[in-house]
Design an enzyme around this catalytic site. Structure first.
Site, PDB file in Angstrom:
ATOM      1  N   HIS A   1       0.823  -1.210   0.000  1.00  0.00           N
ATOM      2  CA  HIS A   1       0.000   0.000   0.000  1.00  0.00           C
ATOM      3  C   HIS A   1       0.858   1.262   0.000  1.00  0.00           C
ATOM      4  O   HIS A   1       0.442   2.295  -0.540  1.00  0.00           O
ATOM      5  CB  HIS A   1      -0.896   0.026   1.240  1.00  0.00           C
ATOM      6  CG  HIS A   1      -2.103  -0.843   1.147  1.00  0.00           C
ATOM      7  ND1 HIS A   1      -3.291  -0.419   0.587  1.00  0.00           N
ATOM      8  CD2 HIS A   1      -2.328  -2.116   1.567  1.00  0.00           C
ATOM      9  CE1 HIS A   1      -4.193  -1.381   0.663  1.00  0.00           C
ATOM     10  NE2 HIS A   1      -3.629  -2.436   1.254  1.00  0.00           N
TER      11      HIS A   1
ATOM     12  N   ASP B   1      -7.631  -1.613  -0.998  1.00  0.00           N
ATOM     13  CA  ASP B   1      -8.543  -2.562  -0.361  1.00  0.00           C
ATOM     14  C   ASP B   1      -9.960  -2.104  -0.678  1.00  0.00           C
ATOM     15  O   ASP B   1     -10.315  -0.943  -0.411  1.00  0.00           O
ATOM     16  CB  ASP B   1      -8.352  -2.581   1.160  1.00  0.00           C
ATOM     17  CG  ASP B   1      -7.002  -3.134   1.581  1.00  0.00           C
ATOM     18  OD1 ASP B   1      -6.360  -3.821   0.776  1.00  0.00           O
ATOM     19  OD2 ASP B   1      -6.600  -2.860   2.728  1.00  0.00           O
TER      20      ASP B   1
ATOM     21  N   GLU C   1      -6.240 -12.289   0.846  1.00  0.00           N
ATOM     22  CA  GLU C   1      -7.210 -11.258   1.241  1.00  0.00           C
ATOM     23  C   GLU C   1      -8.118 -10.947   0.063  1.00  0.00           C
ATOM     24  O   GLU C   1      -7.664 -10.361  -0.927  1.00  0.00           O
ATOM     25  CB  GLU C   1      -6.484  -9.985   1.699  1.00  0.00           C
ATOM     26  CG  GLU C   1      -5.584 -10.190   2.908  1.00  0.00           C
ATOM     27  CD  GLU C   1      -4.817  -8.927   3.294  1.00  0.00           C
ATOM     28  OE1 GLU C   1      -4.817  -7.952   2.501  1.00  0.00           O
ATOM     29  OE2 GLU C   1      -4.213  -8.915   4.378  1.00  0.00           O
TER      30      GLU C   1
ATOM     31  N   HIS D   1      -7.923  -7.212  -1.320  1.00  0.00           N
ATOM     32  CA  HIS D   1      -6.625  -6.574  -1.574  1.00  0.00           C
ATOM     33  C   HIS D   1      -6.208  -6.747  -3.038  1.00  0.00           C
ATOM     34  O   HIS D   1      -6.041  -7.870  -3.514  1.00  0.00           O
ATOM     35  CB  HIS D   1      -5.600  -7.213  -0.632  1.00  0.00           C
ATOM     36  CG  HIS D   1      -4.208  -6.688  -0.739  1.00  0.00           C
ATOM     37  ND1 HIS D   1      -3.570  -6.058   0.310  1.00  0.00           N
ATOM     38  CD2 HIS D   1      -3.298  -6.720  -1.747  1.00  0.00           C
ATOM     39  CE1 HIS D   1      -2.336  -5.738  -0.048  1.00  0.00           C
ATOM     40  NE2 HIS D   1      -2.157  -6.118  -1.300  1.00  0.00           N
TER      41      HIS D   1
END
Length: 265
Positions: A148, A155, A237, A240
């Site tokens: 990130h 996200d 995830e 993500h």
């Protein structure tokens, strides 16, 4: 005596002036976003933004360092790719909703400090009910660097339109596991993905075989839609995604999440 006192006063004033002007005494200027970063709203104002880390509803139980405003900042190619995906989704009655975008290194450092404090487990009941906090690093839930911070990772989830309002989190409220049925866990206006956002559990793995039916279909719909515009999903995830190729593949930035470092871009 008067002459000596005047001399001392002049010397002291000179020393104070020199200290005030010295680079070490001055506050360091706040880092700014380099060219290539934009606010998502300037590219697509229709994408819903629920910037969780600017609130207390996080696995830390507090606002995360560096999140001064609830604004999504991304590299321009990533923001434009989300805009293309959003145009397709709107025609199908859906909208994207972002939870987190660019994340400063100081925020990641905050995660690391929190993970090392084994006594602070105030949000365990929601975000990591089955995970021993001492294993957060070993199990890969917390790391000292995050994609990130390079600016091309986001996200996000899907919301069926018209979007229903969601109530704010009330600190101290009763916590429900993030993998509980949708009508039991913390309310979110997103489609049912099988877990809430930031759920530290293997059920959050995008292709976990225990996730079936509509929940699995929703995950695959999100993954397929974003893949068509250049995003790659992190298998652990479902929320993500990283836009490829990254504009800054090797740089971890630390400017705050605030409209001002991005200027008018």
């Amino acid at each position: 005596m008067r002459t000596a006192l005047r001399a001392l006063a002049v010397t002291a004033a000179a020393l104070l002036a020199a200290t005030a002007l010295s680079p070490t005494a001055q506050a360091r200027p706040e880092p700014r976003a380099p060219e290539g970063f934009v606010t998502l709203r300037s590219v697509d104002p229709t994408i819903i933004q629920e910037m969780r880390y600017a609130t207390a509803h996080t696995f830390l139980g507090e606002r995360v360092d560096g999140y001064r405003q609830p604004v999504c900042i991304l590299t321009r190619p990533a923001a434009r790719a989300l805009h293309r995906a959003q145009k397709r989704l709107l025609r199908q009655g859906y909208s994207l909703k972002v939870y987190d975008c660019y994340r400063p290194q100081r925020a990641v450092d905050h995660f690391v400090r929190w993970a090392k404090d084994l006594d602070d487990q105030s949000m365990k009941g929601e975000f990591y009910p089955l995970v021993d906090k001492s294993r957060l690093f070993e199990d890969g839930y917390i790391a000292e660097k995050s994609g990130h911070s390079r600016g091309s990772t986001v996200d996000l989830t899907l919301v069926r339109l018209p979007a229903l309002p969601t109530r704010p989190y009330r600190p101290g409220e009763r916590l429900t596991p993030c993998f509980a049925p949708k009508d039991e866990r913390f309310p979110d206006n997103s489609v049912d993905m099988g877990t809430g956002y930031d759920c530290f559990d293997t059920l959050s793995h995008t292709d976990d075989p225990r996730i079936q039916g509509a929940q699995r279909a929703n995950r695959q719909f999100l993954k397929r839609t974003l893949a068509e515009v250049g995003f790659v999903n992190l298998p652990e995830e479902w929320w993500h995604f990283t836009h490829k190729p990254e504009l800054f593949p090797d740089t971890y930035f630390d400017f705050p999440v605030d409209r001002r470092p991005v200027g008018r871009r």
